[in-house]
Motif scaffolding. Structure first.
Motif, PDB file in Angstrom:
ATOM      1  N   ARG A 163       2.658 -23.167 -79.427  1.00  0.00           N
ATOM      2  CA  ARG A 163       3.625 -23.782 -80.328  1.00  0.00           C
ATOM      3  C   ARG A 163       2.898 -24.622 -81.377  1.00  0.00           C
ATOM      4  O   ARG A 163       1.724 -24.971 -81.206  1.00  0.00           O
ATOM      5  CB  ARG A 163       4.586 -24.669 -79.537  1.00  0.00           C
ATOM      6  CG  ARG A 163       5.356 -23.945 -78.442  1.00  0.00           C
ATOM      7  CD  ARG A 163       6.039 -24.946 -77.526  1.00  0.00           C
ATOM      8  NE  ARG A 163       5.052 -25.855 -76.943  1.00  0.00           N
ATOM      9  CZ  ARG A 163       5.363 -26.928 -76.228  1.00  0.00           C
ATOM     10  NH1 ARG A 163       6.639 -27.227 -76.013  1.00  0.00           N
ATOM     11  NH2 ARG A 163       4.419 -27.700 -75.732  1.00  0.00           N
ATOM     12  N   ILE A 164       3.610 -24.968 -82.424  1.00  0.00           N
ATOM     13  CA  ILE A 164       2.999 -25.795 -83.473  1.00  0.00           C
ATOM     14  C   ILE A 164       2.503 -27.113 -82.886  1.00  0.00           C
ATOM     15  O   ILE A 164       1.409 -27.582 -83.227  1.00  0.00           O
ATOM     16  CB  ILE A 164       3.999 -26.030 -84.619  1.00  0.00           C
ATOM     17  CG1 ILE A 164       4.275 -24.710 -85.352  1.00  0.00           C
ATOM     18  CG2 ILE A 164       3.475 -27.094 -85.589  1.00  0.00           C
ATOM     19  CD1 ILE A 164       5.378 -24.771 -86.384  1.00  0.00           C
ATOM     20  N   ASP A 165       3.265 -27.702 -81.976  1.00  0.00           N
ATOM     21  CA  ASP A 165       2.859 -28.972 -81.372  1.00  0.00           C
ATOM     22  C   ASP A 165       1.626 -28.835 -80.489  1.00  0.00           C
ATOM     23  O   ASP A 165       1.011 -29.853 -80.130  1.00  0.00           O
ATOM     24  CB  ASP A 165       4.001 -29.547 -80.532  1.00  0.00           C
ATOM     25  CG  ASP A 165       5.164 -30.041 -81.388  1.00  0.00           C
ATOM     26  OD1 ASP A 165       4.976 -30.203 -82.612  1.00  0.00           O
ATOM     27  OD2 ASP A 165       6.260 -30.244 -80.829  1.00  0.00           O
ATOM     28  N   ASP A 166       1.260 -27.616 -80.120  1.00  0.00           N
ATOM     29  CA  ASP A 166       0.099 -27.386 -79.258  1.00  0.00           C
ATOM     30  C   ASP A 166      -1.199 -27.199 -80.041  1.00  0.00           C
ATOM     31  O   ASP A 166      -2.287 -27.225 -79.459  1.00  0.00           O
ATOM     32  CB  ASP A 166       0.305 -26.128 -78.402  1.00  0.00           C
ATOM     33  CG  ASP A 166       1.499 -26.212 -77.479  1.00  0.00           C
ATOM     34  OD1 ASP A 166       1.804 -27.324 -77.011  1.00  0.00           O
ATOM     35  OD2 ASP A 166       2.136 -25.164 -77.241  1.00  0.00           O
ATOM     36  N   ILE A 167      -1.102 -26.954 -81.332  1.00  0.00           N
ATOM     37  CA  ILE A 167      -2.270 -26.540 -82.108  1.00  0.00           C
ATOM     38  C   ILE A 167      -3.421 -27.535 -81.983  1.00  0.00           C
ATOM     39  O   ILE A 167      -4.568 -27.152 -81.692  1.00  0.00           O
ATOM     40  CB  ILE A 167      -1.891 -26.334 -83.582  1.00  0.00           C
ATOM     41  CG1 ILE A 167      -0.987 -25.116 -83.730  1.00  0.00           C
ATOM     42  CG2 ILE A 167      -3.149 -26.157 -84.442  1.00  0.00           C
ATOM     43  CD1 ILE A 167      -0.433 -24.911 -85.132  1.00  0.00           C
ATOM     44  N   ALA A 168      -3.149 -28.797 -82.196  1.00  0.00           N
ATOM     45  CA  ALA A 168      -4.217 -29.804 -82.170  1.00  0.00           C
ATOM     46  C   ALA A 168      -4.921 -29.835 -80.820  1.00  0.00           C
ATOM     47  O   ALA A 168      -6.154 -29.929 -80.753  1.00  0.00           O
ATOM     48  CB  ALA A 168      -3.644 -31.174 -82.509  1.00  0.00           C
ATOM     49  N   ASP A 169      -4.151 -29.747 -79.740  1.00  0.00           N
ATOM     50  CA  ASP A 169      -4.752 -29.805 -78.409  1.00  0.00           C
ATOM     51  C   ASP A 169      -5.625 -28.587 -78.138  1.00  0.00           C
ATOM     52  O   ASP A 169      -6.713 -28.707 -77.545  1.00  0.00           O
ATOM     53  CB  ASP A 169      -3.664 -29.907 -77.341  1.00  0.00           C
ATOM     54  CG  ASP A 169      -2.958 -31.257 -77.358  1.00  0.00           C
ATOM     55  OD1 ASP A 169      -3.566 -32.235 -77.846  1.00  0.00           O
ATOM     56  OD2 ASP A 169      -1.803 -31.332 -76.893  1.00  0.00           O
ATOM     57  N   TYR A 170      -5.185 -27.405 -78.582  1.00  0.00           N
ATOM     58  CA  TYR A 170      -6.013 -26.210 -78.380  1.00  0.00           C
ATOM     59  C   TYR A 170      -7.308 -26.306 -79.188  1.00  0.00           C
ATOM     60  O   TYR A 170      -8.397 -25.993 -78.687  1.00  0.00           O
ATOM     61  CB  TYR A 170      -5.239 -24.952 -78.779  1.00  0.00           C
ATOM     62  CG  TYR A 170      -4.363 -24.390 -77.686  1.00  0.00           C
ATOM     63  CD1 TYR A 170      -4.921 -23.845 -76.533  1.00  0.00           C
ATOM     64  CD2 TYR A 170      -2.980 -24.391 -77.807  1.00  0.00           C
ATOM     65  CE1 TYR A 170      -4.115 -23.320 -75.529  1.00  0.00           C
ATOM     66  CE2 TYR A 170      -2.166 -23.868 -76.807  1.00  0.00           C
ATOM     67  CZ  TYR A 170      -2.741 -23.337 -75.664  1.00  0.00           C
ATOM     68  OH  TYR A 170      -1.945 -22.819 -74.664  1.00  0.00           O
ATOM     69  N   LEU A 171      -7.194 -26.748 -80.412  1.00  0.00           N
ATOM     70  CA  LEU A 171      -8.398 -26.842 -81.241  1.00  0.00           C
ATOM     71  C   LEU A 171      -9.352 -27.901 -80.694  1.00  0.00           C
ATOM     72  O   LEU A 171     -10.579 -27.767 -80.815  1.00  0.00           O
ATOM     73  CB  LEU A 171      -8.021 -27.143 -82.683  1.00  0.00           C
ATOM     74  CG  LEU A 171      -7.207 -26.064 -83.401  1.00  0.00           C
ATOM     75  CD1 LEU A 171      -6.967 -26.462 -84.857  1.00  0.00           C
ATOM     76  CD2 LEU A 171      -7.892 -24.704 -83.315  1.00  0.00           C
TER      77      LEU A 171
END
Length: 213
Positions: A163-171
């Motif tokens: 999800r968009i809210d997950d992007i930062a955590d994955y990166l």
């Protein structure tokens, strides 16, 4: 000797691979154009979307540089992608014959893998980077973080339920990029809701900027 092509510049810079998939393909070109205009410049158009190869060819002819085909499962699919001018293919599994065909055609290969063994196998076979799929079901950010501990030399692209809210955590785990399907596309290809698509695309890119030093 394994031939490995490096990830494209736009994958490295935008860090989002938009997965464009729909059973109708009614607004396929319009959705792709909207993504490109918003700045999401790496598009994976799946083989099971009607008109996929034609749209890939048209986008490349219009100047798009990192457009590929996804859900590539056979050597024939590789041929279709090569004929369309795709710069890469994405596979749902680690299919070595498909990967070899892509390499012989001069296309980047992003295979899907769900275990450390599959990730290592794909990388050893010459993958450009490995799509970890389905990332959300496998454990999400925690799974990617754990896998990268021993396999930190392999570039990973978490895909599936991102999800968009997950992007930062994955990166933040060190992932090369994220693959995004319905959380980004919504039903834009079927319904033609391009305004909503643009809003989501801009939000996703903003998340990348905030996560990237």
């Amino acid at each position: 000797m394994v031939t490995r092509l490096e990830p494209g510049d736009r994958v490295r810079s935008t860090r989002i691979v938009a997965i464009v998939r729909d059973r109708t393909g009614v607004h396929l070109r319009a959705a792709c154009d909207t993504l490109l205009e918003a700045g999401v410049s790496v598009l994976e158009v799946t083989t099971n979307t009607p008109g996929a190869a034609g749209v890939v060819a048209d986008l490349i002819a219009a100047g798009a540089t990192e457009v590929g085909m996804g859900t590539v499962r056979t050597v024939e699919h590789v041929r279709q992608a090569a004929d369309a001018g795709a710069s890469f293919i994405v596979t749902p599994t680690v299919s070595l014959p498909v990967g070899l065909a892509a390499q012989e055609a001069g296309m980047r290969w992003y295979p899907g893998a769900a275990t450390p063994t599959e990730i290592e196998t794909a990388w050893t076979a010459g993958a450009t980077a490995v799509k970890v799929f389905p990332a959300g079901v496998l454990g999400g950010v925690r799974f990617i973080r754990e896998v990268r501990a021993p396999l930190d030399d392999i570039p990973l692209i978490p895909t599936g339920g991102v999800r968009i809210d997950d992007i930062a955590d994955y990166l933040a785990t060190g992932a090369l990029a994220v693959g995004m399907g319905s959380p980004l596309l919504g039903d834009a290809v079927a319904s033609g809701d391009l305004k909503g698509l643009r809003v989501r695309a801009e939000a996703a890119l903003a998340a990348v900027r905030e996560a990237t030093p």
